[in-house]
Design a protein around this motif. Structure first.
Motif, PDB file in Angstrom:
ATOM      1  N   GLY A 602       0.784  -1.038  -0.202  1.00 59.39           N
ATOM      2  CA  GLY A 602       0.069  -0.078   0.211  1.00 59.39           C
ATOM      3  C   GLY A 602       0.566   1.529  -0.116  1.00 59.39           C
ATOM      4  O   GLY A 602       0.349   2.540  -0.745  1.00 59.39           O
ATOM      5  N   GLU A 603       1.848   0.888   0.647  1.00 64.49           N
ATOM      6  CA  GLU A 603       3.248   2.285   0.758  1.00 64.49           C
ATOM      7  C   GLU A 603       4.316   1.693   1.068  1.00 64.49           C
ATOM      8  O   GLU A 603       4.362   1.266   1.190  1.00 64.49           O
ATOM      9  N   SER A 604       5.620   2.335   0.599  1.00 69.04           N
ATOM     10  CA  SER A 604       6.679   2.387   1.153  1.00 69.04           C
ATOM     11  C   SER A 604       6.899   1.846   2.489  1.00 69.04           C
ATOM     12  O   SER A 604       6.343   2.913   3.706  1.00 69.04           O
ATOM     13  N   GLN A 605       7.461   1.235   2.696  1.00 61.70           N
ATOM     14  CA  GLN A 605       7.607  -0.109   4.452  1.00 61.70           C
ATOM     15  C   GLN A 605       9.196  -0.746   4.616  1.00 61.70           C
ATOM     16  O   GLN A 605       9.927  -0.715   3.530  1.00 61.70           O
ATOM     17  N   PRO A 606       9.395   0.002   5.608  1.00 63.46           N
ATOM     18  CA  PRO A 606      11.030  -1.172   5.562  1.00 63.46           C
ATOM     19  C   PRO A 606      10.257  -2.274   6.310  1.00 63.46           C
ATOM     20  O   PRO A 606       9.440  -2.597   6.520  1.00 63.46           O
ATOM     21  N   VAL A 607      11.211  -2.947   5.377  1.00 61.21           N
ATOM     22  CA  VAL A 607      11.150  -4.715   5.716  1.00 61.21           C
ATOM     23  C   VAL A 607      12.134  -5.839   5.860  1.00 61.21           C
ATOM     24  O   VAL A 607      13.185  -5.042   5.617  1.00 61.21           O
ATOM     25  N   GLY A 608      12.117  -5.548   7.387  1.00 59.77           N
ATOM     26  CA  GLY A 608      12.884  -6.615   8.192  1.00 59.77           C
ATOM     27  C   GLY A 608      12.577  -7.886   8.119  1.00 59.77           C
ATOM     28  O   GLY A 608      13.800  -9.058   8.881  1.00 59.77           O
ATOM     29  N   ARG A 609      11.651  -8.596   7.716  1.00 60.81           N
ATOM     30  CA  ARG A 609      11.283  -9.944   8.567  1.00 60.81           C
ATOM     31  C   ARG A 609      10.382 -11.054   7.357  1.00 60.81           C
ATOM     32  O   ARG A 609       8.711  -9.972   7.237  1.00 60.81           O
ATOM     33  N   VAL A 610      10.833 -11.649   7.443  1.00 57.92           N
ATOM     34  CA  VAL A 610       9.491 -11.963   6.020  1.00 57.92           C
ATOM     35  C   VAL A 610       9.168 -13.369   6.945  1.00 57.92           C
ATOM     36  O   VAL A 610      10.288 -14.756   6.834  1.00 57.92           O
ATOM     37  N   ARG A 611       7.916 -14.097   6.786  1.00 57.88           N
ATOM     38  CA  ARG A 611       7.749 -14.862   7.691  1.00 57.88           C
ATOM     39  C   ARG A 611       7.204 -15.818   6.547  1.00 57.88           C
ATOM     40  O   ARG A 611       6.309 -15.409   6.688  1.00 57.88           O
ATOM     41  N   ILE A 612       7.791 -17.638   6.612  1.00 58.74           N
ATOM     42  CA  ILE A 612       6.976 -17.927   4.982  1.00 58.74           C
ATOM     43  C   ILE A 612       6.179 -19.562   5.916  1.00 58.74           C
ATOM     44  O   ILE A 612       7.665 -20.131   6.111  1.00 58.74           O
ATOM     45  N   SER A 613       4.990 -19.977   4.922  1.00 61.82           N
ATOM     46  CA  SER A 613       4.380 -21.021   6.246  1.00 61.82           C
ATOM     47  C   SER A 613       4.245 -21.939   4.620  1.00 61.82           C
ATOM     48  O   SER A 613       3.238 -22.364   4.264  1.00 61.82           O
ATOM     49  N   TRP A 614       5.685 -22.575   4.015  1.00 60.08           N
ATOM     50  CA  TRP A 614       5.349 -22.866   3.348  1.00 60.08           C
ATOM     51  C   TRP A 614       4.299 -24.833   3.151  1.00 60.08           C
ATOM     52  O   TRP A 614       4.045 -25.414   4.562  1.00 60.08           O
ATOM     53  N   GLU A 615       3.696 -25.109   2.518  1.00 66.87           N
ATOM     54  CA  GLU A 615       2.591 -26.651   1.958  1.00 66.87           C
ATOM     55  C   GLU A 615       3.940 -27.386   1.592  1.00 66.87           C
ATOM     56  O   GLU A 615       4.668 -27.133   1.581  1.00 66.87           O
ATOM     57  N   GLY A 616       3.942 -29.380   1.254  1.00 71.52           N
ATOM     58  CA  GLY A 616       5.157 -29.720   1.312  1.00 71.52           C
ATOM     59  C   GLY A 616       5.259 -29.197  -0.311  1.00 71.52           C
ATOM     60  O   GLY A 616       6.465 -29.767   0.125  1.00 71.52           O
ATOM     61  N   ALA A 617       5.010 -28.999  -1.600  1.00 67.08           N
ATOM     62  CA  ALA A 617       6.096 -28.352  -2.235  1.00 67.08           C
ATOM     63  C   ALA A 617       6.410 -27.231  -1.976  1.00 67.08           C
ATOM     64  O   ALA A 617       5.492 -26.169  -2.405  1.00 67.08           O
TER      65      ALA A 617
END
Length: 810
Positions: A602-617
């Motif tokens: 939506g607007e420029s944001q500082p990004v310090g962390r990304v959390r990914i929850s994967w399925e089996g693939a």
């Protein structure tokens, strides 16, 4: 809670509003200050004082409030209604007895939604103060076109709900709960709201798959929240018979509902104005029953057994089925309906000559085998009517020209299939119908799913699978979403709950029939995110997820078979599932490299962390990238040894309006599939688990200091003891800078500490001359998984109180 940056941006769903903000809003309301400005402003911000007491300044052209379903009519005005800790729930004395249940349940759900205990007051609304809510039955509205479920809602200094019926009042409370889940102010104005269709519901195939009672109650809560009013329980099928029986215990599955549980469930639904309708499927789909009565199984002329068909030529059949109808009609006293199924019985009557012999003996020399089926339907209808109920059946067995008997016109026919005569022909025969189209409304575990985008953008409740529409839409009572469990082990309860969230909301909108807030399904998903779940829905997304319910685009999507078997459904596994906060929904790509998923913050944001929850693939190799224009990308993390599961990527350094996962190497032969992508700022503490030594009250939890909301805070007990707040950063991370924003109750002396294990602490900064406000503590040169702020001397007579605790790697 994050406030949206624009009227169309979604707020985080189902978050509780902290009492700190509530008290400030209420104080503003009573003092004549613009509470809406205070609700969204940082501490110390100046609010507009020109508004009238109890009112809040509103935008010149305030949008229609976001609800599902949308309001039929809305007339906005200046100002707004402000909810707060001083709010009381008034029940008009003339309505007090009739609205006791509605008022008590509303107060209970307001507490779940806002953490505010709202007292119920039986008094005239003349005593109401700004912020109060009034419920009233109003006979003057009886002829206003609102029907039995409509209501008026007027927002201003107070909030007033009126309806000619209890059900209408209840529907209005659901609207209010949706609005207060987004923010604690409601734009001033008046809503007039009513449904287009009298029947709007959900069908659950509990015959094939046992769902727990608690899960069923969750779905009832969701239905009530969406103003759905009809729960159809398909209680028996080939795989099971799910209700205790005193007359025929031999037919009941080991895993079943007791009669006491059913009675409790009916009462739970009834309090929420939802009718629970039983279906005992007959004369087909009877494997479970016939396993206990093999003497009644239908055999063809060659002696071959059809284990799902009961033989309608045998007297014992009618004795057994009469017992079941009468027993379960009694068990569901509040339902005006009883569903006999009557679907998918014999197609080739010539193979069963005993049925024709029976028909000729009972219905005349010209009767056919099909007349035995039609005669059974009318016989069952007579049994049902004798119990005081009306019969319902599926449509596919009603054919043209294959018999001399027709089903009684008082039977309501649920039109699910293209087989049989058209809906118009059914209404011409005198039947009332409902529209239950397989092509649009069937959710089948492990097989096909509704094409939700087309359901929202193309379908309407009077568009049938076979024969278009009916000339008199009033003969069509409505529709429902159907959860069929042909493959009962294919999905868990949680997966089913997550899978039906979106189609259930689409159905609620389509059946209410109000003007849509947005034209496209993509935009409607933002409305879904803003409205969230019913109060008490399980699950609690981490605070501060910048990606939650934001718009997404993606390179591809794995197609899923749609119910009509001829088109692929590309929205069931769409990329929006990766940011919807639902742990059991997912995005899945096609089976090729590379693929990508892009989130618009939506607007420029500082990004310090990304959390990914994967399925089996999952992805073996991928990049996390940021961009301000969705064209030029900066890579902030490269992963070449992905392990799947949950990957929590901390310490990222970048910023942008867009975040992209650039997926370059698959770990399996399938595509890429992930349940959720969460994005957090460079603040290492934001959204992380937080605990504290004490709380002033439960309304000021430690989590509110790390939720990214400038108007929520942690506050400790008022003691001379050292008090602390501790944040789990999730991994051993460098901590170079800490930023503290104090409330008026600040620390004169405190220590900043880090720890690897949460037990042994290293002090990295000591402050002995604190004066409140904002403290920027730099050049700490520390690291650790845990960060603790230990207050050792109060600056006031109160405790320690922090609006925010932030930590940074640089």
């Amino acid at each position: 809670m994050r406030f949206p940056s624009s009227p169309n941006a979604p707020a985080a769903p189902d978050r509780r509003w902290p009492a700190a903000r509530l008290r400030r809003a209420a104080a503003a309301c009573l003092a004549g200050v613009g509470a809406a400005a205070l609700l969204s402003a940082a501490p110390g911000a100046v609010a507009d004082e020109s508004a009238a007491p109890g009112a809040v300044a509103a935008a010149p052209t305030a949008p229609v409030p976001r609800t599902i379903p949308a309001l039929q009519q809305w007339s906005g005005g200046p100002g707004a209604y402000a909810f707060g800790p001083g709010t009381r729930l008034f029940v008009h004395p003339g309505s007090a007895k009739s609205l006791t249940d509605e008022a008590q349940l509303f107060a209970q759900e307001l507490a779940q939604r806002t953490d505010v205990q709202v007292p119920v007051v039986k008094a005239a609304p003349a005593h109401a103060r700004p912020g109060d809510i009034t419920l009233a039955l109003d006979d003057d509205d009886a002829d206003s076109g609102l029907g039995s479920e409509g209501y008026t809602l007027t927002a201003g200094r107070t909030l007033t709900i009126k309806s000619p019926t209890q059900h209408g009042v209840f529907n209005a409370t659901s609207t209010v709960l949706q609005l207060l889940g987004q923010r604690l102010t409601i734009p001033a104005g008046t809503a007039r709201d009513w449904p287009a269709k009298p029947e709007r519901g959900l069908m659950l195939d509990v015959g094939r798959k046992y769902f727990t009672v608690d899960w069923l109650k969750q779905q009832i809560d969701e239905m009530a929240y969406l103003k759905l009013n009809y729960l159809h329980l398909h209680l028996s099928d080939n795989n099971g018979f799910r209700v205790e029986s005193e007359k025929h215990p031999e037919v009941v599955s080991a895993q079943h509902y007791t009669k006491a549980e059913i009675t409790e469930l009916i009462a739970y639904a009834g309090r929420r104005h939802i009718t629970v309708v039983p279906e005992i499927d007959m004369p087909g789909h009877m494997v479970q029953v016939l396993a206990a009565h093999p003497e009644l199984v239908l055999k063809d002329k060659n002696g071959a057994v059809n284990s799902s068909f009961i033989d309608l030529s045998k007297d014992g059949t009618y004795t057994l089925l009469k017992d079941l109808i009468e027993e379960y009609a009694t068990l569901f006293p509040a339902s005006p309906w009883f569903h006999i199924g009557a679907d998918e019985y014999v197609n080739n009557y010539a193979a069963y000559p005993q049925l024709e012999t029976y028909a000729k003996a009972h219905y005349g020399a010209s009767a056919t085998g099909a007349d035995t089926y039609y005669g059974f339907v009318n016989w069952a209808d007579g049994i049902v009517r004798a119990t005081g109920k009306q019969t319902r059946m599926w449509n596919d067995g009603i054919q043209s020209g294959n018999g001399t008997i027709t089903p009684a016109s008082d039977i309501l026919v649920e039109n699910w299939s293209g087989a049989g005569i058209t809906p118009q022909a059914l209404t011409d025969r005198g039947h009332t119908v409902t529209n239950e189209p397989r092509s649009w409304t069937y959710y089948v575990l492990g097989r096909y799913k509704p094409a939700t985008a087309k359901l929202y953008e193309t379908w309407h409740p009077d568009l049938f699978d076979n024969g278009g529409t009916v000339s008199d839409p009033s003969r069509n009572r409505g529709s429902k979403l159907h959860v069929w469990c042909d493959n009962p082990g294919a999905e868990t309860e949680q997966q089913v709950a997550g899978g039906i969230v979106k189609p259930l909301r689409v159905m609620a909108q389509q059946l209410w029939g109000s003007p849509k807030l947005v034209a496209s399904y993509a935009d409607f998903q933002q409305v879904i995110g803003a409205v969230g779940h019913a109060p008490g829905w399980p699950g609690n997304p981490l605070h501060g997820d910048l990606a939650l319910n934001r718009p997404v685009t993606f390179s591809s999507v794995e197609p899923v078979l749609a119910p009509n078997f001829s088109v692929s459904n590309t929205d069931y596994l769409s990329g929006y599932n990766a940011v919807d906060g639902e742990p059991s929904t997912r995005w899945s790509s096609t089976r090729s490299d590379p693929q990508w998923l892009r989130i618009d913050l939506g607007e420029s944001q500082p990004v310090g962390r990304v959390r990914i929850s994967w399925e089996g693939a999952y992805a073996k190799a991928y990049q996390v990238q940021v961009s301000d224009d969705a064209s030029t990308w900066t890579t902030v993390r490269t992963v070449t040894d992905g392990k799947g599961g949950i990957e929590d990527l901390s310490g990222l350094q970048g910023s942008g309006r867009y975040v992209r996962l650039n997926l370059t190497q698959r770990a399996t032969t399938f595509g890429y599939s992930l349940y959720e992508v969460e994005v957090y700022s460079d603040d290492l503490a934001r959204g992380r688990p937080a605990t504290a030594s004490s709380l002033e009250t439960p309304a000021f939890p430690a989590a509110d200091a790390v939720d990214g909301d400038a108007a929520t805070r942690w506050s400790s007990a008022w003691t001379d003891n050292p008090e602390w707040i501790r944040v789990d950063l999730g991994a051993d991370l460098p901590v170079s800078r800490v930023r503290l924003v104090w409330d008026a109750a600040y620390a004169k002396a405190y220590q900043v500490q880090t720890s690897a294990d949460g037990t042994n602490w290293t002090t990295v900064r000591t402050v002995g001359d604190g004066d409140g406000g904002t403290d920027e503590l730099t050049s700490l040169g520390a690291h650790g998984r845990y960060l603790r702020i230990l207050g050792t001397q109060r600056g006031t007579a109160e405790g320690y109180s922090l609006w925010s605790v932030s930590a940074y790697a640089s």
